[in-house]
Write a protein that holds these residues in place. Sequence first.
Motif, PDB file in Angstrom:
ATOM      1  N   ILE A 108      59.659  11.596 -71.225  1.00 35.07           N
ATOM      2  CA  ILE A 108      60.344  10.233 -72.082  1.00 35.07           C
ATOM      3  C   ILE A 108      59.583   8.677 -72.725  1.00 35.07           C
ATOM      4  N   THR A 109      59.737   8.492 -73.709  1.00 34.87           N
ATOM      5  CA  THR A 109      59.380   6.727 -73.781  1.00 34.87           C
ATOM      6  C   THR A 109      60.670   6.572 -73.724  1.00 34.87           C
ATOM      7  N   SER A 110      62.019   7.371 -74.411  1.00 31.89           N
ATOM      8  CA  SER A 110      62.549   6.179 -74.461  1.00 31.89           C
ATOM      9  C   SER A 110      64.323   6.638 -74.539  1.00 31.89           C
ATOM     10  N   MET A 111      65.478   6.216 -74.488  1.00 26.06           N
ATOM     11  CA  MET A 111      66.518   6.877 -75.027  1.00 26.06           C
ATOM     12  C   MET A 111      67.212   5.400 -75.867  1.00 26.06           C
ATOM     13  N   VAL A 112      67.363   6.528 -76.774  1.00 25.22           N
ATOM     14  CA  VAL A 112      67.877   5.426 -77.887  1.00 25.22           C
ATOM     15  C   VAL A 112      69.454   5.568 -78.572  1.00 25.22           C
TER      16      VAL A 112
END
Length: 190
Positions: A108-112
Amino acid sequence: MLNLVLFGPPGAGKGTQSAFLVDRYQLVHLSTGDLFRYNIKNETELGVLAKSYMDKGQLVPDSVTISMLEDAVNKNPEAQGFIFDGFPRTNPQAAALDAFLSSQSTSITSMVALEVPEAELRLRLAERAKTSGRPDDADPLVIQNRIDVYNNETAPVKAFYEAKGKYKGINGVGSIEEITERLVAIIDTL
Ligand code: AMP
């Protein structure tokens, strides 16, 4: 790969915003809610099981949800990245997603997260009920249950990604375009 978890309570606008992000970043949109509704429509065994939870505003059990999501990822071997919408919704789902993506040599790159106050969510869900055809939007008690489940079981997933320095929250109140701009401003820095 750009792998985003688009996070937020029911009615935050995850589905609406996913439609823009998919186009802009060439991602595959995977919504566990949509996958369950597809199974319900096609009267599969999974659909019958999922419906019994969804109609009450409860979460479908982790084991079923995780394997459905992994199957959906596996069906998209050419994907340049994914938007996970409505998943993970529990810490065990988040841990399973991490392990699964790492077995595929990605992560996962990021949780937005779309941050929206509860009073606004209730208004939006009541409005959506007029057109969505979703039984779980139509009943105020089911809506309340979904918000409670979010606060008790799903909100803690934020800490999972925060601990990895991967949580980015944005103000989810405003016009659809304004919120898209806020998301793009963050995603472009990733
Ligand atoms: P959504 O379309 O994301 O609002 O999801 C609708 C319903 O599907 C939820 O209220 C749950 O009953 C079920 N559901 C969707 N995603 C998940 C998940 N990741 N884990 C468990 N249940 C889910």
